[in-house]
Design an enzyme around this catalytic site. Structure first.
Site, mmCIF file in Angstrom:
data_model
loop_
_atom_site.group_PDB
_atom_site.id
_atom_site.type_symbol
_atom_site.label_atom_id
_atom_site.label_comp_id
_atom_site.label_asym_id
_atom_site.label_seq_id
_atom_site.Cartn_x
_atom_site.Cartn_y
_atom_site.Cartn_z
ATOM 1 N N THR A 17 0.821 -1.222 0.000
ATOM 2 C CA THR A 17 0.000 0.000 0.000
ATOM 3 C C THR A 17 0.854 1.270 0.000
ATOM 4 O OG1 THR A 17 -0.149 -0.142 2.400
ATOM 5 C CG2 THR A 17 -1.982 -1.063 1.149
ATOM 6 N N GLN A 20 5.795 3.375 -3.372
ATOM 7 C CA GLN A 20 6.590 2.555 -4.296
ATOM 8 C C GLN A 20 5.956 1.181 -4.489
ATOM 9 O OE1 GLN A 20 8.868 3.695 -6.056
ATOM 10 N NE2 GLN A 20 9.608 5.502 -4.993
ATOM 11 N N LYS A 43 -3.837 -2.984 7.023
ATOM 12 C CA LYS A 43 -4.551 -2.592 5.799
ATOM 13 C C LYS A 43 -5.345 -3.753 5.185
ATOM 14 C CE LYS A 43 -2.700 1.554 5.865
ATOM 15 N NZ LYS A 43 -1.503 1.966 5.131
ATOM 16 N N GLU A 98 16.933 0.425 0.149
ATOM 17 C CA GLU A 98 18.323 0.676 0.520
ATOM 18 C C GLU A 98 18.354 1.169 1.957
ATOM 19 O OE1 GLU A 98 20.179 3.800 -1.750
ATOM 20 O OE2 GLU A 98 18.289 4.848 -2.024
ATOM 21 N N GLU A 209 31.478 -3.354 -10.058
ATOM 22 C CA GLU A 209 32.002 -2.037 -9.687
ATOM 23 C C GLU A 209 33.078 -2.214 -8.631
ATOM 24 O OE1 GLU A 209 28.197 -0.482 -8.517
ATOM 25 O OE2 GLU A 209 28.623 -0.725 -6.408
ATOM 26 N N HIS A 246 26.917 3.602 -3.454
ATOM 27 C CA HIS A 246 26.657 2.269 -2.909
ATOM 28 C C HIS A 246 27.517 2.035 -1.678
ATOM 29 C CE1 HIS A 246 25.153 0.343 -6.901
ATOM 30 N NE2 HIS A 246 24.202 0.990 -6.268
#
Lengths: 295, 351
Positions: A17, A20, A43, A98, A209, A246
């Protein structure tokens, strides 16, 4: 075939809900993902884009037989949500948020190991098996089904690489975001093992990375693989000691440097692209050579 | 967040770890008063930099007057770019041996990792691998006294000292867990007669867990601009060049910098506008970048959770409110791309 998720995967959205959660539930439904239930404490009874909402995973699992969960709850509540999903028998977890405390991440991974649960993330864009299902926040239009498996530590950079492949006529079997955090579930090595066994995957692209040692460990495994691997790494110009967004992307104590990763991957037999758009060219060359691993 | 030594020692002491007697001083007179209570003292600059000793940041004083003079010398100086605003005045230890004890997060193993060595006092990175003991901890079990005993035995300690080291490690783990630490470290752990004592203390708390440690004082790092942007919830690092860069996602931002540099450009910064930043934070980010007076600006957005129309609105907002006085290159693809491009077009911009 694909890895981890396919058209049979029945998904529950935890935190459905929220802003996002609701937006990406609609996106996932539009893509064809079987989102069968949502969970938001307090909810129960609501309906989000046609998906029934429950207070607990226990109820959602009992009524709909879910086997995967995607979690959108705020970072402080992710540990609780992940434990709830695992405790109710769910074997695939995608952790989108995150800023999850690293101690929480360690506890989640310890439980997952014990219960044989596949965890993707945290701090990930999720996973997509093009044409079959997606659990994540990646754009719907970026992917087509095909023979290339992608594993990435970074979201948008993997969109970039996947878009390049799609434009070049090279579709994808499954695209997985490992997550940008220090402690994450699936690693490059885990994903390589699964792609190696997936008959529909002919080549694998790693988008890595700086920081950590996941690329170096993967490089060791690549040596023994039958399928070719192409890699691209971000962070060549990053100064040591500075965390590049990150949590994992930092050169600490001289470890996890761009050079060490490139050297290891090349030694392992992977082709390493210099710029993101070179990945598609390298994969195209592999296709022309009949998908054979070098070396 | 890194804590200053005196703050870390405060936390250690509250959790039953042995630390030297002492207090922090902000003036030479305070240092003198503390030395009068304690006797012979060490005076240690409180900065968030390693190897302070080598950089001249530590002094010793036999008398209160010497303590005042030493503090006066250290306060206000700069050590590795950090200004000394406080000194820790504490009892000078009689050092017989120095050990190293640390606990950190083993990212690959996804577990806590104990690191210990007989060779304390120096940078653990410089200690030969064969003199370092590593012991992973199952986070579901935690660190029980038997692990402390194991480590003490592997450090070749015996008797009362072994018992104290084992106890210290057990308590150190408690601090590691209770304070959501990324790193706890005692280097050196000094053996002095029949007791062990933490001569130095490090406690780095996970920034993402600070919300459950409101009791800790906030210690900020970084330049003023870095702090300001961090407050907006954006990831920002200052670099040397003159092209301001904003992208969304750490990976694509790094790759954008790499590509700029490869073709001879010099990026002024790393700025990850992040996942799903709305119009307002994005506009603020652009404004902050302009404050550094770059020669050009590059915006590279591949929208997933970030929506292209939000980014377009932010660009237009900044352009109308205050103007963008430098050449601007925008790339905008992904979620709501069509809407974003339309907004730019309506306002005389293209991507």
């Amino acid at each position: 075939m694909a890895i981890v998720i396919d058209e049979k995967t029945k998904v529950v959205v935890q935190g459905i809900t929220g802003n996002q959660g609701s937006f990406h539930t609609r996106q996932m439904l539009e893509y064809g993902t079987r989102v069968v239930a949502g969970v938001s404490p307090g909810k129960a009874g609501q309906v989000v884009h046609g998906v029934p909402v429950y207070d607990t995973v226990s109820e959602a699992a009992a009524k709909h037989g879910v086997n995967a969960s995607i979690i959108f709850v705020p970072a402080p509540f992710v540990k609780d949500a992940a434990f709830e999903a695992m405790d109710n028998g769910i074997k695939v977890l995608v952790l989108i948020p995150e800023h999850i405390p690293v101690h929480d991440a360690m506890e989640i991974m310890a439980q997952a190991r014990e219960r044989n649960v596949t965890v993707i993330g945290p701090n990930t864009f999720g996973i997509i098996s093009p044409g079959k299902s997606k659990m994540g926040i990646m754009p719907n239009t970026n992917y087509v089904p095909g023979p290339v498996g992608i594993a990435a530590r970074s979201g948008t950079l993997s969109y970039e690489v996947a878009a390049g492949l799609t434009v070049a006529g090279l579709g994808q079997s499954t695209v997985i975001g490992l997550g940008g955090d220090r402690v994450v579930g699936l690693t490059f090595m885990d994903v390589l093992k699964r792609f190696e066994q997936d008959p529909d995957t002919k080549a694998i692209v790693l988008v890595g990375e700086i920081g950590g040692t996941a690329e170096e460990e993967a490089a060791e495994y690549i040596k023994g693989m039958s399928k070719p691997v192409v890699a691209y790494l971000a962070g060549k110009s990053a100064p040591p000691g500075k965390r590049m967004g990150h949590a994992g992307a930092i050169i600490e104590r001289g470890k996890g440097t761009f050079e060490s990763k490139v050297t290891a991957l090349k030694a392992g037999g992977a082709a390493v692209a210099e710029v993101p758009w070179e990945v598609a060219q390298l994969v195209k060359q592999l296709e022309d050579k009949g998908w054979k691993a070098e070396g | 967040m890194k804590l200053y030594e005196y703050l870390a020692k405060d936390v250690f002491a509250r959790n039953g770890l042995p630390v030297p007697k002492g207090r922090v001083a902000r003036t030479p007179e305070e240092a003198e008063a503390i030395a009068r209570e304690i006797g012979e003292v060490a005076i240690k600059s409180q900065v968030l930099a390693g190897a302070r000793g080598k950089a001249g940041g530590i002094a010793f004083a036999a008398t209160p007057v010497e303590a005042r003079e030493a503090a006066a010398r250290l306060l206000g100086t700069e050590i590795r770019g950090f200004r000394v605003e406080q000194v820790l005045v504490e009892e000078k230890l009689k050092i017989e041996r120095e050990l190293y004890l640390g606990i950190t997060v083993d990212k690959a193993a996804k577990e806590p990792l104990v690191i210990a060595s007989n060779q304390g006092g120096m940078n653990i990175e410089d200690v030969p691998e064969r003199q370092i003991i590593k012991r992973r901890i199952d986070i579901r079990l935690g660190l029980y006294p038997y692990v402390g005993r194991e480590v003490a035995r592997r450090l070749e300690l015996a008797g009362e000292i072994a018992r104290q080291v084992a106890d210290t490690l057990t308590r150190l783990y408690r601090v590691f867990r209770n304070y959501d630490a990324e790193l706890v470290e005692i280097n050196p752990l000094v053996i002095s007669g029949e007791r062990v004592i933490a001569a130095d203390a490090r406690l780095n708390v996970d920034d993402d867990a600070l919300y459950r440690h409101r009791d800790l004082p906030l210690v900020e790092e970084g330049t003023e601009l870095e702090k300001k942007i961090k407050a907006l919830g954006l990831a920002y690092v200052e670099l040397e060049g003159d092209i301001a860069v904003m992208a969304n996602g750490a990976g694509i931002t790094m790759a954008t910098l790499d590509v700029l540099q490869r073709y001879g450009g010099r990026p002024a910064n790393f700025l990850d506008a992040g996942g799903g930043a709305g119009v307002e934070p994005t506009a603020q980010a652009i404004e902050v970048l302009l404050m550094k007076k770059p020669k050009a600006m590059l915006i590279n957005i591949f929208g997933g959770i970030t929506r292209c129309d939000d980014v377009a609105r932010a660009v237009v907002q900044v352009k109308t409110m205050r103007g963008i006085p430098v050449p601007l290159v925008i790339r905008l693809v992904g979620t709501n791309e069509v809407e974003g491009l339309e907004i730019l077009r309506e306002n005389g911009l293209a991507a």
